[in-house]
Design a protein around this motif. Structure first.
Motif, PDB file in Angstrom:
ATOM      1  N   ILE A 103       0.840  -1.204   0.000  1.00  0.00           N
ATOM      2  CA  ILE A 103       0.000   0.000   0.000  1.00  0.00           C
ATOM      3  C   ILE A 103       0.872   1.250   0.000  1.00  0.00           C
ATOM      4  CG2 ILE A 103      -1.659   1.342   1.358  1.00  0.00           C
ATOM      5  CD1 ILE A 103      -2.811  -1.358   2.342  1.00  0.00           C
ATOM      6  N   LYS A 104       1.895   1.247   0.834  1.00  0.00           N
ATOM      7  CA  LYS A 104       2.812   2.400   0.889  1.00  0.00           C
ATOM      8  C   LYS A 104       3.483   2.619  -0.464  1.00  0.00           C
ATOM      9  CE  LYS A 104       7.094   4.008   3.031  1.00  0.00           C
ATOM     10  NZ  LYS A 104       7.892   3.996   1.805  1.00  0.00           N
ATOM     11  N   ARG A 105       3.919   1.531  -1.094  1.00  0.00           N
ATOM     12  CA  ARG A 105       4.649   1.641  -2.362  1.00  0.00           C
ATOM     13  C   ARG A 105       3.780   2.230  -3.471  1.00  0.00           C
ATOM     14  NH1 ARG A 105       4.866  -2.022  -6.309  1.00  0.00           N
ATOM     15  NH2 ARG A 105       4.065  -3.661  -4.949  1.00  0.00           N
ATOM     16  N   VAL A 106       2.526   1.794  -3.562  1.00  0.00           N
ATOM     17  CA  VAL A 106       1.686   2.244  -4.682  1.00  0.00           C
ATOM     18  C   VAL A 106       0.937   3.540  -4.378  1.00  0.00           C
ATOM     19  CG1 VAL A 106       1.431  -0.082  -5.583  1.00  0.00           C
ATOM     20  CG2 VAL A 106      -0.271   0.781  -3.966  1.00  0.00           C
ATOM     21  N   GLN A 139      -7.453   3.862  -8.457  1.00  0.00           N
ATOM     22  CA  GLN A 139      -7.467   3.041  -9.672  1.00  0.00           C
ATOM     23  C   GLN A 139      -6.051   2.718 -10.125  1.00  0.00           C
ATOM     24  OE1 GLN A 139      -9.697   5.201 -12.590  1.00  0.00           O
ATOM     25  NE2 GLN A 139     -11.361   5.636 -11.150  1.00  0.00           N
ATOM     26  N   HIS A 140      -5.203   3.713 -10.123  1.00  0.00           N
ATOM     27  CA  HIS A 140      -3.821   3.498 -10.549  1.00  0.00           C
ATOM     28  C   HIS A 140      -3.093   2.553  -9.597  1.00  0.00           C
ATOM     29  CE1 HIS A 140      -3.646   7.463 -13.060  1.00  0.00           C
ATOM     30  NE2 HIS A 140      -4.346   6.502 -13.644  1.00  0.00           N
ATOM     31  N   ALA A 141      -3.382   2.680  -8.305  1.00  0.00           N
ATOM     32  CA  ALA A 141      -2.741   1.809  -7.328  1.00  0.00           C
ATOM     33  C   ALA A 141      -3.138   0.355  -7.563  1.00  0.00           C
ATOM     34  CB  ALA A 141      -3.118   2.243  -5.914  1.00  0.00           C
ATOM     35  N   VAL A 142      -4.426   0.129  -7.770  1.00  0.00           N
ATOM     36  CA  VAL A 142      -4.908  -1.227  -8.054  1.00  0.00           C
ATOM     37  C   VAL A 142      -4.256  -1.767  -9.319  1.00  0.00           C
ATOM     38  CG1 VAL A 142      -6.944  -2.546  -8.779  1.00  0.00           C
ATOM     39  CG2 VAL A 142      -7.097  -0.984  -6.828  1.00  0.00           C
ATOM     40  N   GLN A 143      -4.169  -0.919 -10.350  1.00  0.00           N
ATOM     41  CA  GLN A 143      -3.586  -1.356 -11.614  1.00  0.00           C
ATOM     42  C   GLN A 143      -2.109  -1.736 -11.456  1.00  0.00           C
ATOM     43  OE1 GLN A 143      -5.397  -1.877 -14.148  1.00  0.00           O
ATOM     44  NE2 GLN A 143      -3.799  -2.489 -15.582  1.00  0.00           N
ATOM     45  N   LYS A 144      -1.366  -0.959 -10.676  1.00  0.00           N
ATOM     46  CA  LYS A 144       0.055  -1.270 -10.462  1.00  0.00           C
ATOM     47  C   LYS A 144       0.220  -2.643  -9.831  1.00  0.00           C
ATOM     48  CE  LYS A 144       1.609   3.517  -9.723  1.00  0.00           C
ATOM     49  NZ  LYS A 144       2.099   4.471  -8.685  1.00  0.00           N
ATOM     50  N   VAL A 145      -0.585  -2.903  -8.796  1.00  0.00           N
ATOM     51  CA  VAL A 145      -0.488  -4.190  -8.113  1.00  0.00           C
ATOM     52  C   VAL A 145      -0.912  -5.319  -9.039  1.00  0.00           C
ATOM     53  CG1 VAL A 145      -1.291  -5.565  -6.150  1.00  0.00           C
ATOM     54  CG2 VAL A 145      -0.864  -3.128  -5.871  1.00  0.00           C
ATOM     55  N   ALA A 146      -1.969  -5.086  -9.812  1.00  0.00           N
ATOM     56  CA  ALA A 146      -2.476  -6.126 -10.718  1.00  0.00           C
ATOM     57  C   ALA A 146      -1.441  -6.480 -11.779  1.00  0.00           C
ATOM     58  CB  ALA A 146      -3.770  -5.655 -11.375  1.00  0.00           C
ATOM     59  N   VAL A 147      -0.833  -5.477 -12.381  1.00  0.00           N
ATOM     60  CA  VAL A 147       0.170  -5.724 -13.415  1.00  0.00           C
ATOM     61  C   VAL A 147       1.358  -6.499 -12.846  1.00  0.00           C
ATOM     62  CG1 VAL A 147       1.861  -4.620 -14.941  1.00  0.00           C
ATOM     63  CG2 VAL A 147      -0.480  -3.759 -14.854  1.00  0.00           C
ATOM     64  N   ALA A 148       1.831  -6.091 -11.660  1.00  0.00           N
ATOM     65  CA  ALA A 148       2.960  -6.778 -11.032  1.00  0.00           C
ATOM     66  C   ALA A 148       2.606  -8.219 -10.678  1.00  0.00           C
ATOM     67  CB  ALA A 148       3.407  -6.028  -9.790  1.00  0.00           C
ATOM     68  N   ALA A 155      -0.347 -14.589 -15.274  1.00  0.00           N
ATOM     69  CA  ALA A 155      -1.806 -14.668 -15.332  1.00  0.00           C
ATOM     70  C   ALA A 155      -2.366 -13.401 -15.963  1.00  0.00           C
ATOM     71  CB  ALA A 155      -2.379 -14.868 -13.933  1.00  0.00           C
ATOM     72  N   ASN A 156      -3.703 -13.362 -16.103  1.00  0.00           N
ATOM     73  CA  ASN A 156      -4.371 -12.248 -16.764  1.00  0.00           C
ATOM     74  C   ASN A 156      -4.515 -11.056 -15.815  1.00  0.00           C
ATOM     75  OD1 ASN A 156      -7.103 -10.796 -17.559  1.00  0.00           O
ATOM     76  ND2 ASN A 156      -6.231 -11.732 -19.388  1.00  0.00           N
ATOM     77  N   VAL A 157      -4.172  -9.864 -16.291  1.00  0.00           N
ATOM     78  CA  VAL A 157      -4.246  -8.664 -15.463  1.00  0.00           C
ATOM     79  C   VAL A 157      -5.672  -8.396 -15.010  1.00  0.00           C
ATOM     80  CG1 VAL A 157      -3.943  -6.160 -15.441  1.00  0.00           C
ATOM     81  CG2 VAL A 157      -2.218  -7.604 -16.507  1.00  0.00           C
ATOM     82  N   GLN A 158      -6.628  -8.613 -15.924  1.00  0.00           N
ATOM     83  CA  GLN A 158      -8.020  -8.300 -15.592  1.00  0.00           C
ATOM     84  C   GLN A 158      -8.522  -9.110 -14.405  1.00  0.00           C
ATOM     85  OE1 GLN A 158      -9.430  -9.139 -19.574  1.00  0.00           O
ATOM     86  NE2 GLN A 158     -10.041  -7.001 -19.822  1.00  0.00           N
ATOM     87  N   THR A 159      -8.062 -10.347 -14.312  1.00  0.00           N
ATOM     88  CA  THR A 159      -8.480 -11.188 -13.196  1.00  0.00           C
ATOM     89  C   THR A 159      -8.017 -10.593 -11.872  1.00  0.00           C
ATOM     90  OG1 THR A 159      -8.280 -13.127 -14.628  1.00  0.00           O
ATOM     91  CG2 THR A 159      -8.395 -13.528 -12.259  1.00  0.00           C
TER      92      THR A 159
END
Length: 566
Positions: A103-106, A139-148, A155-159
């Motif tokens: 959380i701190k990182r993103v 939104q950007h924070a969630v996306q960063k974690v999802a991509v990583a 696996a799929n980012v959308q999942t």
């Protein structure tokens, strides 16, 4: 409504391999260029670029293919949805150290603007509301974690986006609901922490409740430094009962660790430091728990207060953050003492000794050795070596300064490199002029070389470098002997033969001659005197036998010395 847009590039090496996310790009052109470059480098590969558009109403991403090339079509990754699993499954999991670090990182930028902590965000409805109102931060924070996560698990980012959004909404929803239902405890500024913690421990016993109460207290403090002081006040006012004390101490440690993990929080803890060396010294004192050290004398009071807790080894969370900061600072290319190489060397030695002694699981010795080896390598840069020997009185002092550096270096490679600098110095024309043809007595110059050689032999250079360097000092000594004829003078004197033999051996064993060819030459000359007619004659009387006994002792001593360079 449509929101954030990015482009995902997927690649498949061949028909037998699976699809993998390579990178997410903000630019369509950059994503297409990356995909085409991957295809150009792999004749059996396949690539696909998908446009991901965030749907703010449905809180998910819609995927549209914008490019596909190569041997196979892209399957969309639906077969991997079962494999995409987040490490955090419940809102409580977000309070664990690894999750809070993420959380701190993103969200570092937003948290620093708000002077807030991840733990506060998970327990304060006003911060949650502010974050959701900030636009695309969440939104950007969630996306960063999802991509990583997708990259790590193939696996799929959308999942992951879907799973993360569900988890975040559960966590934030709980905070909203508890605030609405007045389930989040209040912590008035004037209240005593031991009363608050004891009441919660005797009540629902949930760490979540105590963290929420602490978050409510910290809402009154607008800067990280003020939050740190408030938390240290809590640490000084723990419950008396052991179980309740341990319950409260764990949460205070976690909160303090979060404060000092931020740059602004660490700055409030350490205060203004004149250079990197002072920063590292203060961090070292904090890790050790040495609150009375000179390095903390001018630091803020909070540093000395925290040192009392790290000394007791009860703040492991804080010590872990301090250890990470220490390694990070030591790995920086900056000088510890930019104004003085000598002070740089001294401080590096003191820090290395102190930290290796106090190393533990939070600051492993092998990691420290690796870090100091890297810092040692920077001490051997030509410009720093030039600064080290600058203004030396003569070439002999230059050699002394270089040899002194060996004690402060870590790593065999660095010590071998230092040996190269020393060899180059004593092999120069300047050294030849000073030692071979210089002023003063030849024995005086030979003694200096012997002293340097002894220092090398006691050092921890790699064996090959040590022997080579010792041989270099010996070779320079041979030049002095040949030029000055000093041993010839001893041998041709008018003293008795056994006295001359003893004098030659004393030169070799008394620190006047380097070990090697110089000492061997003296020994050979001494044996020649003993075997001479005069020597044999002297050995026949009582006084001569006493001299021979002393000579035998000198020969044994010399033999022991020569084994050092064998």
């Amino acid at each position: 409504m449509s929101g954030a847009i990015h482009y995902e590039v997927f690649f498949k090496k061949n028909r037998k391999s699976g699809w993998a996310l390579v990178e997410a790009q903000d630019s369509r052109d950059a994503a297409l260029k990356l995909a085409q470059g991957l295809l150009a480098r792999s004749k059996d590969g396949s690539a696909r670029v998908s446009k991901e558009v965030y749907d703010e109403d449905r809180r998910t991403f819609r995927s549209v293919a914008v490019f596909q090339g190569g041997a196979e079509a892209y399957d969309g990754g639906s077969d991997r949805e079962e494999e995409a699993k987040l490490p955090c499954l419940t809102p409580d999991d977000l309070s664990k150290p690894h999750a809070r670090h993420t959380i701190k990182r993103v969200l570092t930028g937003w948290l620093e603007r708000m002077h807030a902590l991840p733990m506060e965000l998970l327990h304060r409805a006003d911060l949650v509301e502010n974050l959701e109102a900030s636009g695309t931060e969440l939104q950007h924070a969630v996306q960063k974690v999802a991509v990583a996560s997708a990259r790590e698990q193939d696996a799929n980012v959308q999942t992951f986006v879907k799973q993360l959004n569900e988890l975040v909404q559960k966590a934030l929803g709980r905070v909203y609901k508890d605030a609405r239902d007045a389930k989040l405890p209040e912590y008035p500024k004037q209240a005593k922490f031991d009363d608050i913690a004891t009441g919660i421990f005797k009540g629902d016993k949930r760490a979540y409740t105590l963290r929420a109460a602490m978050a409510d207290r910290l809402r009154h403090e607008r800067k990280y430094g003020d939050k740190l002081e408030a938390l240290l006040d809590m640490a000084d006012n723990l419950p008396a009962a052991e179980d309740a004390r341990n319950f409260a101490l764990t949460e205070v440690d976690s909160y303090v660790a979060e404060v000092i993990s931020f740059d602004a929080g660490r700055a409030a803890l350490l205060g203004e430091c004149k250079d990197l060396g002072e920063t590292v010294e203060r961090l070292t004192c904090l890790f050790d728990g040495d609150g009375k050290a000179d390095a903390l004398r001018l630091a803020p009071k909070a540093a000395r207060r925290l040192a009392e807790w790290t000394h007791s080894r009860e703040f492991d969370g804080c010590r872990a953050v301090i250890a990470q900061s220490l390694l990070k600072e030591l790995e920086r290319p900056a000088r510890l003492r930019p104004s003085s190489v000598r002070e740089e060397v001294r401080l590096a030695r003191d820090l290395a000794s102190r930290l290796v002694i106090s190393s533990d699981s939070l600051l492993p010795a092998d990691g420290l050795i690796k870090t100091f080896a890297a810092r040692s390598a920077r001490l051997l840069q030509p410009e720093i070596i030039d600064e080290l020997v600058k203004n030396a009185a003569d070439i002999d002092e230059e050699v002394s300064r270089l040899l002194l550096l060996e004690e402060n270096l870590v790593g065999e490679a660095n010590k071998s490199k230092l040996a190269g600098y020393v060899r180059a110095t004593i092999g120069s024309a300047q050294a030849d002029g000073f030692y071979v043809r210089g002023g003063g007595q030849p024995l005086e110059r030979l003694s200096r070389l012997t002293s340097h050689q002894a220092r090398v032999l006691k050092g921890s250079y790699p064996k090959e470098a040590k022997l080579e360097l010792a041989g270099n000092f010996d070779a320079l000594g041979v030049k002095i002997i040949d030029h000055s004829k000093i041993l010839n003078m001893v041998e041709s004197g008018d003293r008795p033969a056994l006295d001359k033999a003893a004098a030659l051996l004393r030169l070799a064993t008394g620190g006047a001659l380097p070990i090697g060819r110089c000492s061997t030459d003296a020994q050979a000359r001494a044996l020649r005197q003993i075997k001479s007619a005069a020597g044999v004659s002297e050995a026949q009387n009582e006084d001569g036998r006493t001299k021979l006994k002393a000579i035998h002792g000198l020969l044994q001593q010399l033999a022991a010395e020569e084994t050092k360079v064998a």
